[in-house]
Design an enzyme around this catalytic site. Structure first.
Site, PDB file in Angstrom:
ATOM      1  N   ALA A 159      16.199   8.274  16.828  1.00 44.73           N
ATOM      2  CA  ALA A 159      15.649   7.087  17.513  1.00 44.73           C
ATOM      3  C   ALA A 159      16.661   5.937  17.513  1.00 44.73           C
ATOM      4  O   ALA A 159      16.769   5.198  18.486  1.00 44.73           O
ATOM      5  CB  ALA A 159      14.346   6.650  16.843  1.00 44.73           C
ATOM      6  N   GLU A 168       8.788  12.273  26.704  1.00 49.35           N
ATOM      7  CA  GLU A 168       9.627  13.106  27.587  1.00 49.35           C
ATOM      8  C   GLU A 168      11.103  13.080  27.158  1.00 49.35           C
ATOM      9  O   GLU A 168      11.817  14.084  27.246  1.00 49.35           O
ATOM     10  CB  GLU A 168       9.508  12.599  29.015  1.00 49.35           C
ATOM     11  CG  GLU A 168       9.554  13.725  30.027  1.00 49.35           C
ATOM     12  CD  GLU A 168       9.262  13.203  31.415  1.00 49.35           C
ATOM     13  OE1 GLU A 168      10.104  13.449  32.286  1.00 49.35           O
ATOM     14  OE2 GLU A 168       8.219  12.546  31.604  1.00 49.35           O
ATOM     15  N   LYS A 226       0.843  -1.201   0.000  1.00 51.89           N
ATOM     16  CA  LYS A 226       0.000   0.000   0.000  1.00 51.89           C
ATOM     17  C   LYS A 226       0.882   1.255   0.000  1.00 51.89           C
ATOM     18  O   LYS A 226       0.614   2.213  -0.725  1.00 51.89           O
ATOM     19  CB  LYS A 226      -0.927   0.006   1.211  1.00 51.89           C
ATOM     20  CG  LYS A 226      -2.094  -0.964   1.057  1.00 51.89           C
ATOM     21  CD  LYS A 226      -2.916  -1.034   2.318  1.00 51.89           C
ATOM     22  CE  LYS A 226      -4.096  -1.981   2.167  1.00 51.89           C
ATOM     23  NZ  LYS A 226      -5.076  -1.538   1.176  1.00 51.89           N
ATOM     24  N   LYS A 231       6.847  -9.238  26.647  1.00 51.99           N
ATOM     25  CA  LYS A 231       5.730  -8.286  26.684  1.00 51.99           C
ATOM     26  C   LYS A 231       4.488  -8.929  27.308  1.00 51.99           C
ATOM     27  O   LYS A 231       3.777  -8.293  28.080  1.00 51.99           O
ATOM     28  CB  LYS A 231       5.421  -7.780  25.266  1.00 51.99           C
ATOM     29  CG  LYS A 231       4.478  -6.595  25.258  1.00 51.99           C
ATOM     30  CD  LYS A 231       4.563  -5.785  23.990  1.00 51.99           C
ATOM     31  CE  LYS A 231       3.765  -4.508  24.109  1.00 51.99           C
ATOM     32  NZ  LYS A 231       3.864  -3.636  22.962  1.00 51.99           N
ATOM     33  N   HIS A 272      18.032   4.357  20.888  1.00 51.04           N
ATOM     34  CA  HIS A 272      17.808   2.923  21.086  1.00 51.04           C
ATOM     35  C   HIS A 272      19.109   2.243  21.532  1.00 51.04           C
ATOM     36  O   HIS A 272      19.118   1.410  22.436  1.00 51.04           O
ATOM     37  CB  HIS A 272      17.307   2.330  19.760  1.00 51.04           C
ATOM     38  CG  HIS A 272      16.845   0.918  19.878  1.00 51.04           C
ATOM     39  ND1 HIS A 272      17.645  -0.146  19.533  1.00 51.04           N
ATOM     40  CD2 HIS A 272      15.673   0.378  20.297  1.00 51.04           C
ATOM     41  CE1 HIS A 272      16.979  -1.274  19.749  1.00 51.04           C
ATOM     42  NE2 HIS A 272      15.785  -0.974  20.202  1.00 51.04           N
ATOM     43  N   GLU A 299       1.525  -2.672  13.370  1.00 51.47           N
ATOM     44  CA  GLU A 299       1.927  -1.360  13.883  1.00 51.47           C
ATOM     45  C   GLU A 299       2.701  -0.634  12.788  1.00 51.47           C
ATOM     46  O   GLU A 299       3.704  -1.150  12.279  1.00 51.47           O
ATOM     47  CB  GLU A 299       2.818  -1.485  15.124  1.00 51.47           C
ATOM     48  CG  GLU A 299       3.192  -0.113  15.684  1.00 51.47           C
ATOM     49  CD  GLU A 299       4.226  -0.161  16.788  1.00 51.47           C
ATOM     50  OE1 GLU A 299       3.884   0.144  17.932  1.00 51.47           O
ATOM     51  OE2 GLU A 299       5.392  -0.512  16.495  1.00 51.47           O
ATOM     52  N   ASP A 354       1.722  -5.177  18.101  1.00 54.97           N
ATOM     53  CA  ASP A 354       2.956  -4.756  17.423  1.00 54.97           C
ATOM     54  C   ASP A 354       3.836  -5.934  17.037  1.00 54.97           C
ATOM     55  O   ASP A 354       5.050  -5.787  16.913  1.00 54.97           O
ATOM     56  CB  ASP A 354       3.733  -3.768  18.312  1.00 54.97           C
ATOM     57  CG  ASP A 354       4.193  -4.405  19.613  1.00 54.97           C
ATOM     58  OD1 ASP A 354       3.687  -5.492  19.962  1.00 54.97           O
ATOM     59  OD2 ASP A 354       5.078  -3.836  20.281  1.00 54.97           O
ATOM     60  N   SER A 393      10.962 -11.162  22.706  1.00 55.71           N
ATOM     61  CA  SER A 393      10.287  -9.885  23.006  1.00 55.71           C
ATOM     62  C   SER A 393       8.786 -10.097  23.175  1.00 55.71           C
ATOM     63  O   SER A 393       8.151  -9.446  24.004  1.00 55.71           O
ATOM     64  CB  SER A 393      10.507  -8.867  21.892  1.00 55.71           C
ATOM     65  OG  SER A 393      11.854  -8.723  21.627  1.00 55.71           O
TER      66      SER A 393
HETATM   67  P1  0O2 Z   1      10.990  -2.705  18.830  1.00 59.92           P
HETATM   68  O1  0O2 Z   1      12.238  -3.496  18.844  1.00 59.92           O
HETATM   69  O2  0O2 Z   1      11.088  -1.488  17.938  1.00 59.92           O
HETATM   70  O3  0O2 Z   1       9.770  -3.512  18.568  1.00 59.92           O
HETATM   71  P2  0O2 Z   1       1.766  -0.464  23.973  1.00 59.92           P
HETATM   72  O4  0O2 Z   1       2.184  -1.416  22.847  1.00 59.92           O
HETATM   73  O5  0O2 Z   1       0.770   0.573  23.525  1.00 59.92           O
HETATM   74  O6  0O2 Z   1       1.405  -1.183  25.204  1.00 59.92           O
HETATM   75  P3  0O2 Z   1       4.402   0.510  23.766  1.00 59.92           P
HETATM   76  O7  0O2 Z   1       4.924  -0.815  23.325  1.00 59.92           O
HETATM   77  O8  0O2 Z   1       5.301   1.308  24.671  1.00 59.92           O
HETATM   78  O9  0O2 Z   1       3.021   0.353  24.438  1.00 59.92           O
HETATM   79  O10 0O2 Z   1       4.011   1.343  22.469  1.00 59.92           O
HETATM   80  P4  0O2 Z   1       4.628   2.642  21.813  1.00 59.92           P
HETATM   81  O11 0O2 Z   1       4.825   3.752  22.777  1.00 59.92           O
HETATM   82  O12 0O2 Z   1       3.686   2.934  20.678  1.00 59.92           O
HETATM   83  O13 0O2 Z   1       6.074   2.214  21.314  1.00 59.92           O
HETATM   84  C1  0O2 Z   1       6.288   1.078  20.558  1.00 59.92           C
HETATM   85  C2  0O2 Z   1       7.525   1.174  19.679  1.00 59.92           C
HETATM   86  O14 0O2 Z   1       7.830   2.536  19.332  1.00 59.92           O
HETATM   87  C3  0O2 Z   1       8.793   0.659  20.306  1.00 59.92           C
HETATM   88  O15 0O2 Z   1       8.859  -0.708  20.096  1.00 59.92           O
HETATM   89  C4  0O2 Z   1       9.876   1.411  19.539  1.00 59.92           C
HETATM   90  O16 0O2 Z   1      10.073   0.838  18.255  1.00 59.92           O
HETATM   91  C5  0O2 Z   1       9.232   2.775  19.357  1.00 59.92           C
HETATM   92  N1  0O2 Z   1       9.522   3.644  20.487  1.00 59.92           N
HETATM   93  C6  0O2 Z   1       8.625   4.096  21.409  1.00 59.92           C
HETATM   94  N2  0O2 Z   1       9.218   4.912  22.280  1.00 59.92           N
HETATM   95  C7  0O2 Z   1      10.515   5.009  21.922  1.00 59.92           C
HETATM   96  C8  0O2 Z   1      11.636   5.723  22.456  1.00 59.92           C
HETATM   97  O17 0O2 Z   1      11.547   6.441  23.451  1.00 59.92           O
HETATM   98  N3  0O2 Z   1      12.828   5.575  21.804  1.00 59.92           N
HETATM   99  C9  0O2 Z   1      12.971   4.787  20.702  1.00 59.92           C
HETATM  100  N4  0O2 Z   1      14.172   4.703  20.142  1.00 59.92           N
HETATM  101  N5  0O2 Z   1      11.925   4.079  20.181  1.00 59.92           N
HETATM  102  C10 0O2 Z   1      10.715   4.191  20.784  1.00 59.92           C
HETATM  103  P5  0O2 Z   1       9.649  -1.676  21.095  1.00 59.92           P
HETATM  104  O18 0O2 Z   1       8.746  -2.816  21.378  1.00 59.92           O
HETATM  105  O19 0O2 Z   1      10.186  -0.930  22.263  1.00 59.92           O
HETATM  106  O20 0O2 Z   1      10.876  -2.159  20.307  1.00 59.92           O
END
Ligand code: 0O2
Length: 229
Positions: A181, A143, A50, A83, A185, A169, A102, A79
């Site tokens: 990011a 933040e 898409k 979770k 990370h 996601e 996700d 992971s």
């Molecule tokens: P990976 O390895 O990328 O999969 P929820 O699912 O709603 O219960 P969650 O998981 O905190 O809560 O959701 P959110 O806030 O939407 O963030 C999910 C993903 O966004 C993360 O996946 C990261 O890929 C990215 N992300 C969110 N916050 C940050 C941050 O502060 N820094 C960076 N670098 N990435 C962020 P995962 O599962 O952490 O990891």
């Protein structure tokens, strides 16, 4: 996670996942997990296509591509497990499908912020896409400075004899947001750094997040001037 790896808890978890532990139960478990992961891979393909179609059509009219890169990933079993435990959810494949949104992830990296919103709108307007959840970390950065637009969408996949709705996601961000990011990370997983270094580096990253947001605004302004000339 140490408190969840005690042998008795592992036994409980295994019993949940693979039933009575018989060879048949093992086969059933591996078949259902492979099947579900394959469905997530199909959903990723649908969403990627898409975006590629949107990129192609936009470039025809505007003579530039809104998408720089598309990256996709399936969440790793470790992971997924962590979770489920963190959210106190059952450790089963049904639980993965019903509670984790996700497992399949598609990241779309753009040059400009307004392309992010344009692409998100175009995706959400499609009549086979359902928006489940939207988190706008561009309008409301985290933040630590993290910015991106997150969408959880449901997309149909068409299998041999059935249609299945899968959750994906979608993360949309600019090149500057992606740059930030990736570095942040890396910092999060560097456990050997001292608390003092982590605090100093986090503060510098916050400043970089601000600079990257200014850069995004300036670059878009300049592009608008060029395009409107
Ligand atoms: P990976 O390895 O990328 O999969 P929820 O699912 O709603 O219960 P969650 O998981 O905190 O809560 O959701 P959110 O806030 O939407 O963030 C999910 C993903 O966004 C993360 O996946 C990261 O890929 C990215 N992300 C969110 N916050 C940050 C941050 O502060 N820094 C960076 N670098 N990435 C962020 P995962 O599962 O952490 O990891």
């Amino acid at each position: 996670m140490d408190n969840h790896t005690a042998p008795e808890i592992q036994r409980d978890v295994l019993a949940n996942i693979i039933g009575d532990g018989s060879p048949q139960a093992f086969r059933n478990f591996f078949a259902s997990s492979s099947d579900l992961m394959s469905c997530y891979r199909c959903a990723i393909m649908e969403i990627e296509t898409k975006f590629r179609v949107l990129d192609e059509r936009f470039s025809l009219v505007h003579d530039r591509n809104p998408i720089d890169t598309i990256q996709s990933r399936l969440k790793k079993p470790q992971s997924i497990y962590e979770k489920l435990v963190r959210k106190n959810l059952p450790i089963t494949m049904e639980s993965v499908e019903n509670n984790l949104f996700d497992v399949a992830g598609v990241r779309v990296v753009c040059s400009f912020v307004d392309d992010i919103y344009m692409l998100a709108d175009c995706l959400l307007q499609q009549d086979d896409i359902t928006l489940i959840k939207k988190k706008d970390y561009i309008q409301h950065p985290k933040e630590n400075g993290y910015r991106s637009l997150h969408l959880i969408v449901e997309v149909p996949i068409f299998l041999q004899n059935e249609k299945k709705l899968m959750k994906v996601e979608v993360q949309l961000r600019t090149i500057a947001m992606e740059f930030w990011a990736n570095l942040e990370h890396q910092l999060r997983y560097k456990k050997e750094l001292s608390p003092q270094i982590i605090a100093q580096t986090s503060a510098r990253l916050q400043e970089c997040a601000h600079l990257s947001s200014v850069l995004d605004t300036q670059m878009q302004d300049i592009r608008d001037i060029i395009e409107n000339a």
